[in-house]
Structures are given as C-alpha cells and as structure tokens.
Design an enzyme around this catalytic site. Sequence first.
Site, PDB file in Angstrom:
ATOM      1  N   ASN A  83       0.785  -1.464  -0.264  1.00  0.00           N
ATOM      2  CA  ASN A  83      -0.603   0.124   0.197  1.00  0.00           C
ATOM      3  C   ASN A  83       0.909   1.435   0.076  1.00  0.00           C
ATOM      4  O   ASN A  83       0.731   2.756   0.675  1.00  0.00           O
ATOM      5  CB  ASN A  83      -1.209   0.084   1.304  1.00  0.00           C
ATOM      6  CG  ASN A  83      -2.160   0.823   0.953  1.00  0.00           C
ATOM      7  OD1 ASN A  83      -2.284   2.187   2.241  1.00  0.00           O
ATOM      8  ND2 ASN A  83      -2.966   0.744   0.190  1.00  0.00           N
ATOM      9  N   HIS A 100       3.027   4.430  -0.279  1.00  0.00           N
ATOM     10  CA  HIS A 100       2.942   6.085  -0.662  1.00  0.00           C
ATOM     11  C   HIS A 100       4.320   6.699  -0.928  1.00  0.00           C
ATOM     12  O   HIS A 100       5.237   6.040  -1.202  1.00  0.00           O
ATOM     13  CB  HIS A 100       1.419   6.649   0.451  1.00  0.00           C
ATOM     14  CG  HIS A 100       2.801   5.698   1.627  1.00  0.00           C
ATOM     15  ND1 HIS A 100       3.255   6.761   2.011  1.00  0.00           N
ATOM     16  CD2 HIS A 100       1.664   5.434   2.942  1.00  0.00           C
ATOM     17  CE1 HIS A 100       3.938   6.390   3.211  1.00  0.00           C
ATOM     18  NE2 HIS A 100       2.680   5.597   4.123  1.00  0.00           N
ATOM     19  N   HIS A 113       6.901   5.538   1.217  1.00  0.00           N
ATOM     20  CA  HIS A 113       8.130   4.569   0.868  1.00  0.00           C
ATOM     21  C   HIS A 113       8.721   4.696  -0.340  1.00  0.00           C
ATOM     22  O   HIS A 113       9.944   4.651   0.049  1.00  0.00           O
ATOM     23  CB  HIS A 113       7.073   3.111   0.177  1.00  0.00           C
ATOM     24  CG  HIS A 113       6.118   2.567   1.650  1.00  0.00           C
ATOM     25  ND1 HIS A 113       4.876   3.348   1.251  1.00  0.00           N
ATOM     26  CD2 HIS A 113       5.784   2.230   2.526  1.00  0.00           C
ATOM     27  CE1 HIS A 113       4.176   2.225   2.476  1.00  0.00           C
ATOM     28  NE2 HIS A 113       4.930   1.751   3.297  1.00  0.00           N
ATOM     29  N   GLN A 171       3.707  -9.065  13.378  1.00  0.00           N
ATOM     30  CA  GLN A 171       3.512  -7.875  14.220  1.00  0.00           C
ATOM     31  C   GLN A 171       1.791  -7.369  14.675  1.00  0.00           C
ATOM     32  O   GLN A 171       1.954  -5.791  15.280  1.00  0.00           O
ATOM     33  CB  GLN A 171       4.152  -6.907  13.264  1.00  0.00           C
ATOM     34  CG  GLN A 171       4.089  -6.187  12.252  1.00  0.00           C
ATOM     35  CD  GLN A 171       4.856  -5.509  11.626  1.00  0.00           C
ATOM     36  OE1 GLN A 171       5.279  -6.207  11.136  1.00  0.00           O
ATOM     37  NE2 GLN A 171       4.325  -4.249  11.544  1.00  0.00           N
ATOM     38  N   GLY A 201      11.961   4.160   7.945  1.00  0.00           N
ATOM     39  CA  GLY A 201      10.871   5.272   7.937  1.00  0.00           C
ATOM     40  C   GLY A 201      12.005   5.900   9.176  1.00  0.00           C
ATOM     41  O   GLY A 201      11.253   5.029   9.973  1.00  0.00           O
ATOM     42  N   LYS A 236       9.232   8.337  10.607  1.00  0.00           N
ATOM     43  CA  LYS A 236       8.173   7.785  10.867  1.00  0.00           C
ATOM     44  C   LYS A 236       7.979   6.614  12.006  1.00  0.00           C
ATOM     45  O   LYS A 236       7.289   7.240  13.036  1.00  0.00           O
ATOM     46  CB  LYS A 236       6.786   7.198  10.291  1.00  0.00           C
ATOM     47  CG  LYS A 236       5.487   6.504  10.345  1.00  0.00           C
ATOM     48  CD  LYS A 236       4.512   7.907  10.066  1.00  0.00           C
ATOM     49  CE  LYS A 236       3.392   7.197  10.863  1.00  0.00           C
ATOM     50  NZ  LYS A 236       3.309   6.242  10.277  1.00  0.00           N
ATOM     51  N   MET A 261       2.864  10.741   6.368  1.00  0.00           N
ATOM     52  CA  MET A 261       2.139   9.640   5.637  1.00  0.00           C
ATOM     53  C   MET A 261       1.933   8.201   5.973  1.00  0.00           C
ATOM     54  O   MET A 261       3.019   8.057   6.628  1.00  0.00           O
ATOM     55  CB  MET A 261       2.933   9.804   4.017  1.00  0.00           C
ATOM     56  CG  MET A 261       2.392  10.819   3.151  1.00  0.00           C
ATOM     57  SD  MET A 261       3.047  11.085   1.776  1.00  0.00           S
ATOM     58  CE  MET A 261       2.123  12.958   0.759  1.00  0.00           C
ATOM     59  N   SER A 283      -0.145   4.443   5.585  1.00  0.00           N
ATOM     60  CA  SER A 283      -1.322   3.684   5.061  1.00  0.00           C
ATOM     61  C   SER A 283      -2.419   3.687   5.360  1.00  0.00           C
ATOM     62  O   SER A 283      -3.481   3.547   5.294  1.00  0.00           O
ATOM     63  CB  SER A 283      -0.749   2.351   4.665  1.00  0.00           C
ATOM     64  OG  SER A 283       0.027   1.930   4.606  1.00  0.00           O
TER      65      SER A 283
HETATM   66  O1  PAF Z   1       7.527  -0.348   8.982  1.00  0.00           O
HETATM   67  C1  PAF Z   1       7.254  -1.468   8.162  1.00  0.00           C
HETATM   68  O2  PAF Z   1       6.243  -1.655   7.357  1.00  0.00           O
HETATM   69  C2  PAF Z   1       6.780  -2.539   8.995  1.00  0.00           C
HETATM   70  O3  PAF Z   1       7.509  -2.671  10.400  1.00  0.00           O
HETATM   71  C3  PAF Z   1       7.939  -3.629   7.971  1.00  0.00           C
HETATM   72  C4  PAF Z   1       9.210  -3.255   9.159  1.00  0.00           C
HETATM   73  C5  PAF Z   1       8.413  -4.278   6.914  1.00  0.00           C
HETATM   74  C6  PAF Z   1       8.323  -5.218   9.243  1.00  0.00           C
HETATM   75  O4  PAF Z   1       7.168  -5.366   8.925  1.00  0.00           O
END
Ligand code: PAF
Length: 288
Positions: free
Chosen positions: A35, A37, A40, A64, A153, A155, A190, A192
């Site tokens: 997803n 943006h 990323h 997670q 990031g 963020k 930003m 998702s």
């Molecule tokens: O920041 C994320 O999008 C996730 O926590 C990561 C680092 C890809 C691990 O799933």
Amino acid sequence: MDQPDTVNTRSDLAARVVAWQRAGERIGLVPTMGNLHEGHLSLVRALRPQCDRLITSIFVNPLQFGPDEDLERYPRTLEADRKQLAAAGVDLVFAPGVKEIYPRGDQASTVVEVPTELTGQLCGRDRPGHFTGVATVVSKLFNLCRPDVAIFGEKDYQQLLVIRRLVEDLDFPVEVVSGPIVREDDGLAMSSRNHYLDPGERRRAPLLYRTLCELAEGLAAQPDRADALARQAESRLSEAGLEPDYVAVRDARTLGPPGAGPLRVLGAVRLGSTRLIDNVAVRPGAGT
Ligand code: PAF
C-alpha cells in the site's frame, strides 16, 4: 519497464540474490507492508543510488498485529504498488505469502525479542508483541534477501531503533539507514492507515504533528519541563478528540529518559478506530 520482476518464493528470491552476490553487486532492501505512498517511494529513491540492486519486499506480517488490530482490513494493493516501484527503479519485488515466511504457522515460529528497555514502552506498551513481530520478520527478510544496506522510515522511530539494536546485537552484516518522514501539505505524516480516516477525522489528524512541534519548541526553551509539557500536549490532543496513547520526550538515540543528548518527541493517538503515530526532533536552542 512497466512492472519490476516479482518473486513470491524463497527459492526464486535466492536464485536472484546469489547471482547478484556472485557478481559482487551491492544489494539494497526496502522492507514494506505494501500500500505504498510517497513515504515508501522516498525510501526507494534514497536507497537507489546506494546499491547496485534494489529489492522491495511487500509482506503484511501477521506476527506484528495484535488480536484486535487491523490485519484483515490492512490495505493490499500489490498491482498498484508494483507499478510505482517500477517507476522508482526497483529491480525486484519480493511478495511472499504467509506460508512462505512462516511455514510452521506464524504462531509456531522461532521469534526474535529485542530487550524490553527498548520495546516495552511507547508503542510496545500499547501493542504487546508488536516489536517481536517486527524484529522476527525483519531478521527473516535480512536472511532471505541478504542486503548490504536496508532503509527504514523515521515515521516509525521506535521501530527504527529496535532494528538498529537487532542488527547490532545479532551481528547482521547489514548497514541500516533511515529516511525522513514525508508529510501531507497540512503536516500529517504519510501512512497507509490514513486511508481509514473519515473526512472529519482527516481534518483533525494534523493536530498530532502540530502539537508535537509545539512541544518540541517548548522543550528547546524549557528543557527541564519535559514531563509537564508532555502532559499539556496530551490534554490538548484529548480535548480535540485525539485520544492519546502516549506523548513522550525521550533520548533520541536510546529512547531512555531525556538527558543531555539529542531529544525526540513521540506521540500516538486514537482517532476514531485509527491509531496514528508521529515524532519530531527537538532542535536545541530552537524556541528560545
Ligand atoms: O514498517 C513496516 O512497514 C513494517 O513494520 C516492516 C518493517 C516492513 C516489517 O513488517
């Protein structure tokens, strides 16, 4: 190139990675949950010149997410993501399914736990198990993609420090670099999860960033009032309907209590059913 090559299995990934390593190429990795943006894409663009081959992983990691969190509704937009990655110059997308990453099931896998001094507070307190899920999947992505360099990031600032610690403690031969937060014009970081906000919530959401900025400015002027200023910031957010999980002032390098080193202000709020996080650096002397 319309779409970058995509592999879904560890064996197809290994075939590419091994060939690149044999050719002496430097591999970069941008781990994502898709997803995509501008946040990323800014990471992709920052890492592109630092490596010969760039992999982006797209994997919504069940480990997670807590039982009451948004795993099911987390947006999955693989085709649109691949188009954007092609334009940004990614060589390979690794988009495995859950079974490919957790063949024994995500609850039966060996996990990686970073010490609770770093993971037991802030987002880790509100999301038990979250950073174990992150540390586990990032370790697996490092082992599978074998990057020389990986970018995360700012963020997710606590996540960034968790990953740096993981790399240090487990001797992963990976250089970790970070990219700055990318914001909408009104300051909202930003994410998702911003898609979950209804129009009214979306209008109120930038208050999180504004409040953290004011706190950072206040702190630069009155560094010994960290706690009082953080509580004031929480009240302001809560009065506006942004229910704080936390607002905190921390040492920017360790997330320990504020001391003489650089400081970071971090916050998490609930706005309707959406949880938003953000953080800003405290610039010494600013606001004085
Ligand atoms: O920041 C994320 O999008 C996730 O926590 C990561 C680092 C890809 C691990 O799933």
